[in-house]
Design a protein around this motif. Structure first.
Motif, PDB file in Angstrom:
ATOM      1  N   GLU A 117      29.816   7.588  49.628  1.00 56.93           N
ATOM      2  CA  GLU A 117      28.961   6.499  50.059  1.00 56.93           C
ATOM      3  C   GLU A 117      27.478   6.839  49.873  1.00 56.93           C
ATOM      4  O   GLU A 117      26.677   5.989  49.544  1.00 56.93           O
ATOM      5  N   ARG A 118      27.091   8.041  50.091  1.00 57.66           N
ATOM      6  CA  ARG A 118      25.682   8.430  49.966  1.00 57.66           C
ATOM      7  C   ARG A 118      25.291   8.687  48.522  1.00 57.66           C
ATOM      8  O   ARG A 118      24.248   8.289  48.065  1.00 57.66           O
ATOM      9  N   ILE A 119      26.169   9.369  47.806  1.00 56.56           N
ATOM     10  CA  ILE A 119      25.788   9.813  46.468  1.00 56.56           C
ATOM     11  C   ILE A 119      25.732   8.670  45.476  1.00 56.56           C
ATOM     12  O   ILE A 119      25.032   8.730  44.477  1.00 56.56           O
ATOM     13  N   SER A 120      26.475   7.602  45.739  1.00 55.85           N
ATOM     14  CA  SER A 120      26.486   6.481  44.803  1.00 55.85           C
ATOM     15  C   SER A 120      25.093   5.892  44.642  1.00 55.85           C
ATOM     16  O   SER A 120      24.668   5.571  43.528  1.00 55.85           O
ATOM     17  N   GLN A 121      24.379   5.753  45.760  1.00 61.39           N
ATOM     18  CA  GLN A 121      23.016   5.223  45.680  1.00 61.39           C
ATOM     19  C   GLN A 121      22.115   6.167  44.896  1.00 61.39           C
ATOM     20  O   GLN A 121      21.360   5.761  44.016  1.00 61.39           O
ATOM     21  N   CYS A 122      22.223   7.454  45.255  1.00 62.77           N
ATOM     22  CA  CYS A 122      21.379   8.436  44.564  1.00 62.77           C
ATOM     23  C   CYS A 122      21.700   8.501  43.073  1.00 62.77           C
ATOM     24  O   CYS A 122      20.808   8.567  42.222  1.00 62.77           O
ATOM     25  N   LEU A 123      23.003   8.495  42.803  1.00 63.61           N
ATOM     26  CA  LEU A 123      23.426   8.593  41.411  1.00 63.61           C
ATOM     27  C   LEU A 123      22.961   7.369  40.620  1.00 63.61           C
ATOM     28  O   LEU A 123      22.534   7.473  39.467  1.00 63.61           O
ATOM     29  N   THR A 124      23.016   6.207  41.252  1.00 64.86           N
ATOM     30  CA  THR A 124      22.564   4.987  40.585  1.00 64.86           C
ATOM     31  C   THR A 124      21.084   5.085  40.230  1.00 64.86           C
ATOM     32  O   THR A 124      20.661   4.735  39.113  1.00 64.86           O
ATOM     33  N   LEU A 125      20.307   5.570  41.174  1.00 68.81           N
ATOM     34  CA  LEU A 125      18.878   5.725  40.904  1.00 68.81           C
ATOM     35  C   LEU A 125      18.617   6.723  39.786  1.00 68.81           C
ATOM     36  O   LEU A 125      17.756   6.512  38.925  1.00 68.81           O
ATOM     37  N   ARG A 126      19.421   7.811  39.807  1.00 69.66           N
ATOM     38  CA  ARG A 126      19.238   8.823  38.770  1.00 69.66           C
ATOM     39  C   ARG A 126      19.558   8.259  37.390  1.00 69.66           C
ATOM     40  O   ARG A 126      18.776   8.410  36.443  1.00 69.66           O
ATOM     41  N   ILE A 127      20.652   7.559  37.277  1.00 69.58           N
ATOM     42  CA  ILE A 127      21.028   6.986  35.988  1.00 69.58           C
ATOM     43  C   ILE A 127      20.009   5.917  35.584  1.00 69.58           C
ATOM     44  O   ILE A 127      19.655   5.783  34.404  1.00 69.58           O
ATOM     45  N   PHE A 128      19.528   5.159  36.570  1.00 68.41           N
ATOM     46  CA  PHE A 128      18.528   4.141  36.272  1.00 68.41           C
ATOM     47  C   PHE A 128      17.268   4.771  35.686  1.00 68.41           C
ATOM     48  O   PHE A 128      16.689   4.270  34.706  1.00 68.41           O
ATOM     49  N   GLU A 129      16.835   5.873  36.280  1.00 69.71           N
ATOM     50  CA  GLU A 129      15.642   6.549  35.747  1.00 69.71           C
ATOM     51  C   GLU A 129      15.892   7.055  34.339  1.00 69.71           C
ATOM     52  O   GLU A 129      15.023   6.966  33.465  1.00 69.71           O
ATOM     53  N   LEU A 130      17.076   7.607  34.114  1.00 69.29           N
ATOM     54  CA  LEU A 130      17.385   8.103  32.772  1.00 69.29           C
ATOM     55  C   LEU A 130      17.470   6.956  31.764  1.00 69.29           C
ATOM     56  O   LEU A 130      17.034   7.079  30.609  1.00 69.29           O
ATOM     57  N   ILE A 131      18.016   5.809  32.192  1.00 63.22           N
ATOM     58  CA  ILE A 131      18.095   4.638  31.316  1.00 63.22           C
ATOM     59  C   ILE A 131      16.683   4.126  30.994  1.00 63.22           C
ATOM     60  O   ILE A 131      16.355   3.779  29.846  1.00 63.22           O
ATOM     61  N   LYS A 132      15.856   4.071  32.021  1.00 63.11           N
ATOM     62  CA  LYS A 132      14.475   3.630  31.786  1.00 63.11           C
ATOM     63  C   LYS A 132      13.765   4.576  30.817  1.00 63.11           C
ATOM     64  O   LYS A 132      13.019   4.127  29.925  1.00 63.11           O
ATOM     65  N   ASN A 133      14.008   5.855  31.014  1.00 65.49           N
ATOM     66  CA  ASN A 133      13.389   6.834  30.122  1.00 65.49           C
ATOM     67  C   ASN A 133      13.887   6.653  28.697  1.00 65.49           C
ATOM     68  O   ASN A 133      13.099   6.685  27.732  1.00 65.49           O
ATOM     69  N   ALA A 134      15.205   6.439  28.560  1.00 64.38           N
ATOM     70  CA  ALA A 134      15.759   6.223  27.225  1.00 64.38           C
ATOM     71  C   ALA A 134      15.243   4.922  26.625  1.00 64.38           C
ATOM     72  O   ALA A 134      15.002   4.826  25.398  1.00 64.38           O
ATOM     73  N   ASP A 135      15.065   3.906  27.454  1.00 64.83           N
ATOM     74  CA  ASP A 135      14.512   2.632  26.981  1.00 64.83           C
ATOM     75  C   ASP A 135      13.108   2.820  26.425  1.00 64.83           C
ATOM     76  O   ASP A 135      12.772   2.338  25.340  1.00 64.83           O
ATOM     77  N   GLN A 136      12.317   3.546  27.191  1.00 62.89           N
ATOM     78  CA  GLN A 136      10.942   3.768  26.754  1.00 62.89           C
ATOM     79  C   GLN A 136      10.895   4.591  25.485  1.00 62.89           C
ATOM     80  O   GLN A 136      10.148   4.278  24.539  1.00 62.89           O
ATOM     81  N   ARG A 137      11.724   5.636  25.447  1.00 61.76           N
ATOM     82  CA  ARG A 137      11.749   6.467  24.247  1.00 61.76           C
ATOM     83  C   ARG A 137      12.250   5.646  23.046  1.00 61.76           C
ATOM     84  O   ARG A 137      11.789   5.809  21.930  1.00 61.76           O
ATOM     85  N   GLY A 138      13.222   4.803  23.306  1.00 58.50           N
ATOM     86  CA  GLY A 138      13.768   3.998  22.214  1.00 58.50           C
ATOM     87  C   GLY A 138      12.770   3.007  21.667  1.00 58.50           C
ATOM     88  O   GLY A 138      12.732   2.745  20.456  1.00 58.50           O
ATOM     89  N   ARG A 139      11.959   2.442  22.506  1.00 59.67           N
ATOM     90  CA  ARG A 139      10.963   1.479  22.040  1.00 59.67           C
ATOM     91  C   ARG A 139       9.902   2.159  21.181  1.00 59.67           C
ATOM     92  O   ARG A 139       9.240   1.501  20.374  1.00 59.67           O
ATOM     93  N   ASP A 140       9.769   3.466  21.395  1.00 61.36           N
ATOM     94  CA  ASP A 140       8.771   4.196  20.582  1.00 61.36           C
ATOM     95  C   ASP A 140       9.331   4.638  19.240  1.00 61.36           C
ATOM     96  O   ASP A 140       8.607   5.224  18.430  1.00 61.36           O
TER      97      ASP A 140
END
Length: 1484
Positions: free
Chosen positions: A1220-1243
């Motif tokens: 129950e606790r880690i799901s939120q944290c894990l979601t945020l972590r993956i979200f940050e990595l996705i955002k990072n990949a999005d930004q890198r991909g746009r470049d």
């Protein structure tokens, strides 16, 4: 004496001489006979010789030791003249009977009960006993004059001979020794199996007063002897030897001369001649007395002796119970001990397998006690010891005798029975348990254990109809209740009968209905119960009670069974039938049971006895004893006729099994002489039996003759107009009792008389005996009411006008008459029958008075005072002890109050309170039940009886209170077990520790720190398994707590403290690395970097690694993986990307998903920012790891509650701690990595930009397009890269987040925006039509064909939800073209069909000129259809290869679009590109 030559002589007409030897002539001279002179004298001579021989042997008899030898000699000499029936060969010899080795004379010496007591008092003086026994031996020899034994006893008070009728002799031992009082009497002699004269010893004492009383009483006793009986008590002297007279083999039937005796004298005579027991003198008796023997076999009657020596199975029927009844139990017990000792005589190592079974627990205890006492006394007879050993033995006996006054409690019975294994397995039920004395309930439990039958197997009857069984039964987990047979009726009456009364319209008697149920279910062991047809067809003669209501009774029975099953309940017959089914399939085993004894068999159901016979079908013999007249066991339908049939079939089956052709002859013995009550009472009891025989002939055995006693007595006194106030102020003694009909009547009377007398119900009084019995209001409180009048029909003189007997109307009398029989036979001396209601008691009063069986008189207060006898405290105390051991606790309390024994009163009261509490279970609410048990527990604590007090608390689940009781009395182990049930873990552990049960204590503690401290404190005393088990759970607790609450430091320290072996080192290192993993997760997910904690744990890890290297040389794969994980976290601190990458490959190769996940997470965290071509390659690798993490993460989140996805959940648990606790944290972590990949991909222009029209020659510095020469290979790589990037973007599944309640609106919005952006880029730059210079349709088709199904479905789903949301605007051709183009490229026919369905909807026009934008006329000018229908039709025709119609439809669509560019939103270049693509599509 002389010889005659038998050879043939020849006579030649001359006289021949008879040749005689000299010795023959001497013999003839000795006999005084002349030699025959001629042959004609020979016959006369031979007869004379024969007579002389007989006379000579007669003279010789005076020198023979006994009359039996005399008879045997005569029988051998002249069998044609003297024939005597020889005594049958004895199968078993009673341990204290006369033996040939005793070397006694011809006289049987019988010692009275008082004489035995006299000798027992002298057991400390063996020399004196030896002198007494020597004198008794001289009496036995018959040489009375020689030894001066016939001195006539005189009463000192008047100095006159008072025993002129039958002389009483006295022997005075020298040195002021005791006097021996004896007389000649007659009775059955075991030695000769005949009735003969005997010597009775009345006293051996120095007590002058006692001698006077004996002489006085005997002077009265002898006056009731008839002249013939008096002659049998006199002797004829011949020479110096006096021999006993043989009286024949027929029992004396002459009645005593009792008519002139007073009631007091008759009762004294009855006690002296009947209830008094006589013990035959033998060597064994003498030796046992010297060594302190307490119980001996007394003289039995001829019929009893025949029963004891019966070698086959038998049924014994008598009219009374206990030892002072007709002797059933005496015969059973004596045969058992005689058979047992007989087997020991032949082989000391052989133990005869004997089992004694009865229903009553107190009765079982009494029989076992008597058996063991007799066995011990018999063993004493065979002892050989020195005088020093004898005196040591005497000291031991004196110590044991000091504890004989202790009362036998329920717990003693339970302990004794629990000692016996609950199985008949010969490996567990060994010889030490035999002879086995058990109740039928214990017998059933042993069979359950043998056959593996649990309580649940006893509940559902297989033969019940399907519609009777409640379907909820199978899922009902309620524990079944175990019912003892004596509780069955009470449970039925309270739990079931009220509901059954409502079910049945007619009013039936509860007890009789329950008895009828036992006929349906308890008479045929071959079936679970009789069918309705079988029940209808059973004999009305045998079971007449409900002969006209059997269908209604059967309906009640079915309803009862249905209710019983619903309650998960069963009764004793259910248990018996379940065991019987198993016994038919499986034999008992190799256990050898030789003899089975069943007493009070009438208290069993027939199926119970059938089970015993089935189980012990290989036994040598089975003895059953009982009395149907006393069968007041509620719910019983027992009949001896059924038992005889059952026994006959059993013997027949055994004979067939053994291939014997002999005729089965079942032995049955009837005992009709009562040794307890006098004839005045017995004649009344016999009249009750006569009534049962008359009205219910099949309810009782007819073969047994009327019960009688040797001595008469006062007739019962009947008062039909009794006034209950007569009881007031009268104080009765300990052996005087008032018997009432039921508990309600008892309560009313006790309120009236208070402590004036003992009051018992008929049922409670069964099996007990009292000097005086007052049967109060038996007929007034009877359920029969006016039905008693039918008794008058038995009297011809007054039977006119009396209602004719009918089974249907008068069935209640069968039970009432049996209760009446039991009640009247409780009296030994006096019986009063007092009723207040004359109407109900009058009929039987007239019946008794007609036969002169009663005295009718007014029983008032004066009369009661006359017969009331005060008792002293000792008598009340002893009576209370008897009641207590019979479990009659209410009466025991009364007696102990009378005796002033407060200690025993408190104990009896405690048991009484518990008895009340147990009875309240079936008919009271929970609060009342709990209150009753608490009161009992408090009473037991005051006694003190801690085990019983705790048991009361346990019965109402008050386990902590039970533990407190045990702990208070230092019963620590029992206390601990109760604290465990109460979930008081620390108390349980502390008490186990005090009991030195260290393993149990370690397991009890639920405070993990306490448990850890305890196992470390007592490490040397705790089993290794226990230590490891507790340590494991302690570490698990700290593990979980650390992860959920952050207590890492304490957890690590606990792990280190609990290191006990190499595996613990490995486990501790694993946990520390686990903590490191969580710490890194926290840093990477929260973006908070703090390496100090991680460094601290890695230092501890290094210490453990070094410790392990020093202690062990073993290398194993798990350890290598732990080392590599340590290296991974060290690389994280050092930011060593290459080392982390090596760890990823290491764990990936070994398929360690959890550790691989962390390695990937670390790699993504420390991955440096690169540029140029390196950035593109780095981004691709980043996308690969990110895709793997997304796939793993979202599958975990999505399958948290899915049972079949075990491996996914296991991986998740290995990676994280609390879902129950880690799901939120894990979601945020993956979200940050996705955002990072999005930004890198746009470049990266390869995937985010279109190819520049200048290709690689573009010189513009601000151009953001991809500058590359578009070869097919380059275009293919571009498409693959963008599709891979888009796949990763789409892996962040917002739907999964919503479904699992992980809603973060901001994250979901941002993710959807970036997914929409990349979808638009994917369509605009890579999928949409481009010029041939910068596109390759073949490459596009190849990549789309490789599109992962998940990504394809997500793309289509996204297109529908994002672009078609505006599809309601039919005139938006830009959106329509984009969607249709994407669906066509992805070959999504379902979506195209949906568009076609939407475009086929017609619109009714209000006016022909009102044609909306995006529509065309349809079949005239009053309907319109969307122009988009042309677009959807285009694709449909293409799917069916109809190119012409496809082109014609798309032509119209394109023309309309060009003509209405602004109206249909075709204003962007992308929209025109899509339109152009449609033009070229048919040619692609």
């Amino acid at each position: 004496m002389f010889k005659i030559n038998n050879k043939e002589q020849h006579w030649n007409g001359r006289r021949a001489d008879v040749p005689l030897s000299i010795k023959d002539k001497q013999n003839l001279a000795l006999l005084g006979m002349k030699i025959p002179q001629k042959t004609s004298d020979l016959p006369h001579f031979l007869r004379a010789i024969e007579q002389r021989k007989i006379d000579s042997f007669k003279d010789l008899m005076g020198f023979f030791p006994c009359t039996s030898c005399h008879k045997q000699a005569l029988n051998n000499i002249a069998p044609d003249k003297y024939f005597f029936e020889s005594a049958p060969p004895r199968c078993f010899r009673l341990p204290f009977d006369f033996n040939d080795d005793d070397k006694l004379g011809p006289w049987d010496i019988l010692l009275s009960k008082d004489t035995i007591k006299d000798l027992q008092q002298l057991e400390s003086s063996p020399d004196l006993i030896r002198k007494i026994i020597k004198k008794l031996g001289q009496i036995s020899s018959g040489a009375w004059n020689k030894h001066e034994l016939r001195r006539i006893a005189v009463r000192t008070s008047d100095k006159i001979h008072v025993h002129s009728i039958i002389p009483i002799y006295e022997i005075v031992l020298p040195d002021n020794g005791p006097k021996i009082l004896w007389q000649v009497d007659y009775g059955f002699s075991i030695r000769s199996n005949l009735f003969a004269q005997q010597v009775k010893i009345w006293a051996v004492t120095t007590n002058i007063y006692r001698i006077e009383m004996v002489l006085k009483n005997l002077s009265i006793v002898h006056q009731v002897y008839t002249p013939k009986q008096r002659r049998w008590c006199t002797v004829k002297q011949k020479d110096d030897m006096i021999l006993p007279m043989i009286l024949g083999d027929e029992e004396d039937t002459e009645e005593r001369l009792c008519s002139s005796r007073t009631d007091e004298e008759l009762m004294m005579i009855h006690e002296m001649l009947v209830t008094n027991k006589f013990f035959p003198l033998s060597t064994n008796l003498y030796k046992s007395l010297v060594f302190g023997g307490l119980k001996f076999t007394f003289q039995v009657s001829k019929k009893e002796y025949e029963i004891i020596n019966c070698p086959t199975s038998a049924i014994i029927i008598g009219r009374s119970v206990e030892y002072l009844g007709t002797g059933k139990t005496t015969c059973i017990l004596y045969r058992q001990i005689a058979s047992y000792l007989n087997s020991q005589d032949h082989n000391r190592n052989f133990y005869k397998g004997q089992i004694f079974i009865t229903v009553s627990l107190p009765f079982r205890r009494k029989v076992k006690k008597d058996f063991n006492m007799m066995l011990e006394s018999a063993v004493h007879a065979g002892k050989m010891m020195t005088m020093a050993q004898f005196y040591e033995y005497r000291k031991k006996k004196e110590k044991e005798s000091a504890s004989t006054s202790v009362m036998h409690e329920e717990r003693d019975d339970e302990k004794d029975l629990n000692r016996i294994p609950d199985t008949f397995n010969h490996l567990q039920l060994t010889d030490e348990y035999f002879p086995l004395f058990i109740t039928f309930d214990k017998f059933s439990k042993m069979l359950q254990g043998t056959f593996g039958i649990n309580d649940h197997d006893l509940i559902v009857q297989k033969k019940l109809d399907a519609d009777i069984i409640d379907p909820c039964i199978k899922n009902n987990s309620q524990r079944p209740s175990l019912n003892k047979s004596d509780e069955d009726y009470d449970i039925f009456k309270t739990r079931y009968w009220p509901s059954l009364c409502d079910y049945c319209k007619r009013k039936f008697e509860c007890e009789l209905v329950y008895s009828e149920f036992s006929i349906i279910k308890g008479t045929n062991p071959e079936v679970d119960f009789l069918s309705r047809e079988e029940y209808r067809d059973i004999s009305i003669k045998k079971y007449p009670v409900f002969c006209y209501n059997r269908d209604q009774i059967y309906d009640l029975f079915q309803q009862y069974e249905k209710m019983k099953v619903r309650k998960r309940d069963y009764d004793s017959m259910d248990r018996t039938l379940a065991i019987f089914r198993c016994a038919k399939k499986k034999a008992l085993g190799s256990l050898n049971i030789h003899e089975v004894y069943i007493d009070e068999c009438q208290d069993n159901h027939i199926v119970d006895l059938a089970l015993i016979l089935k189980v012990f079908d290989r036994a040598n013999s089975i003895f059953l004893a009982g009395d149907i007249a006393q069968c007041i066991f509620k719910g019983s339908a027992f009949r001896f006729q059924d038992l005889r049939a059952l026994m006959y079939q059993w013997e027949l089956t055994r004979n067939q099994t053994k291939h014997h052709d002999s005729i089965v002859k079942l032995k049955q013995f009837d005992l009709n002489v009562n040794y307890r009550s006098h004839n005045g009472i017995l004649q009344l009891a016999a009249s009750v039996v006569d009534l049962i025989k008359r009205f219910f002939p099949d309810f009782i055995d007819h073969d047994l003759s009327r019960e009688h006693a040797e001595i008469g007595g006062p007739k019962p006194i009947v008062d039909g107009k009794f006034n209950k106030n007569s009881f007031s102020t009268v104080k009765f003694g300990h052996s005087q009792i008032i018997i009432v009909r039921d508990d309600e009547a008892k309560s009313r009377l006790k309120k009236l008389i208070g402590e004036g007398a003992l009051v018992m119900t008929v049922y409670d009084a069964k099996g007990m005996e009292f000097d005086v019995v007052i049967l109060y209001n038996f007929f007034t409180d009877s359920l029969a009411l006016r039905k008693w009048r039918v008794i008058l029909s038995a009297l011809k003189e007054i039977s006119e006008g009396v209602q004719t007997f009918s089974h249907e109307k008068h069935y209640i009398l069968s039970s009432e008459l049996k209760h009446l029989y039991v009640a009247v036979t409780r009296a030994k001396q006096l019986l009063f029958i007092c009723d207040e209601d004359t109407e109900y008691s009058m009929p039987i009063q007239k019946y008794w008075n007609h036969f002169g069986l009663i005295e009718i008189q007014n029983v008032d207060k004066r009369t009661l005072f006359t017969y009331a006898k005060e008792s002293d405290s000792c008598e009340w105390d002893e009576q209370g002890k008897d009641f207590f051991e019979q479990r009659q606790y209410e009466q025991a309390v009364f007696c102990f109050e009378k005796s002033g024994n407060e200690e025993r009163r408190r104990l009896a009261n405690a048991y009484y309170l518990r008895q009340i509490a147990k009875k309240s279970i079936n008919d009271s609410n929970d609060d009342t039940i709990k209150s009753n048990f608490i009161q009992a527990a408090i009473a037991f604590k005051e006694c003190p009886r801690p085990s019983e007090a705790a048991s009361c608390y346990q019965d109402v689940s008050m386990y902590e209170e039970a533990g407190d009781v045990y702990s208070e009395y230092d019963m620590f182990e029992s206390a601990a077990h109760n604290y465990l049930k109460a979930n008081k873990w620390n108390k349980a552990g502390d008490n186990f520790e005090k009991a030195e049960k260290y393993d149990d204590a370690a397991l009890a503690y639920k405070d993990y720190k306490t448990a850890a401290d305890f196992i470390l404190k007592y490490r040397q005393k705790i089993n290794d398994k226990t230590f490891q088990y507790v340590a494991y759970h302690v570490k698990e607790h700290y593990h979980t707590t650390a992860i959920s609450c952050g207590g890492y430091e304490e957890a690590v320290e606990m792990y280190i403290r609990l290191i006990d072996n190499e595996e613990d080192i490995s486990e501790t290192l694993k946990f520390i690395l686990y903590v490191c993993r969580i710490d890194i997760l926290r840093e990477t997910m929260s973006c908070i970097t703090s390496s100090s904690t991680l460094k601290k744990y890695l230092i501890k890890s290094k210490e453990l690694i070094m410790k392990y290297k020093l202690q062990s040389t073993r290398k194993f794969e798990e350890w290598n993986e732990l080392i590599e994980e340590y290296n991974l976290y060290s690389a994280y601190l050092d930011k060593d990307v290459d080392k982390v990458h090596k760890c990823i490959l290491f764990f990936k190769y070994r398929k360690r998903i959890a550790t691989e996940f962390h390695a990937v997470n670390i790699w993504l965290q420390i991955l440096p920012q690169l540029s140029g071509i390196q950035a593109k390659y780095q981004h691709r690798e980043r996308l690969q790891y990110l895709l793997w993490m997304c796939e793993l993460t979202f599958s975990l989140i999505n399958n948290v509650d899915t049972e079949n996805e075990y491996q996914i959940k296991k991986n998740f648990e290995d990676i994280f701690c609390i879902i129950e606790r880690i799901s939120q944290c894990l979601t945020l972590r993956i979200f940050e990595l996705i955002k990072n990949a999005d930004q890198r991909g746009r470049d990266i222009p390869d995937i985010s930009s279109q190819i520049c029209h200048m290709l690689a020659s573009c010189q513009k510095s601000d151009c953001r397009n991809h500058h590359v020469i578009p070869t097919p290979s380059i275009l293919y790589q571009r498409l693959e890269f963008i599709f891979f990037h888009y796949t990763v973007m789409m892996k962040f599944d917002v739907n999964v987040l919503e479904d699992n309640h992980l809603k973060n609106k901001q994250i979901i919005k941002e993710v959807r925006n970036l997914q929409e952006w990349w979808a638009e880029r994917l369509v605009k730059i890579h999928i949409r039509y481009k010029s041939p210079q910068i596109s390759c349709p073949e490459a596009t088709c190849m990549i789309l064909a490789k599109f992962p199904a998940y990504t394809r479905d997500r793309f289509i789903y996204f297109a529908r939800k994002t672009w078609l949301i505006d599809f309601k605007y039919i005139n938006n051709f830009e959106v329509m073209l984009k969607c249709v183009f994407v669906f066509q490229r992805l070959q999504d026919r379902q979506s195209i069909n949906k568009i076609s369905w939407e475009m086929s909807r017609l619109k009714i026009l209000s006016h022909s000129r009102n044609l909306p934008i995006g529509f065309e006329y349809y079949k005239g000018h009053h309907k319109a259809i969307p122009i988009g229908n042309r677009l959807s039709s285009f694709f449909l025709y293409l799917y069916f290869n109809d190119v012409i119609n496809a082109i014609s439809n798309i032509k119209i669509f394109i023309q309309y679009a060009i003509n209405n560019v602004q109206s249909v939103n075709l204003i962007t270049s992308d929209a025109f590109d899509d339109l152009v693509s449609l033009i070229e599509l048919p040619y692609l």
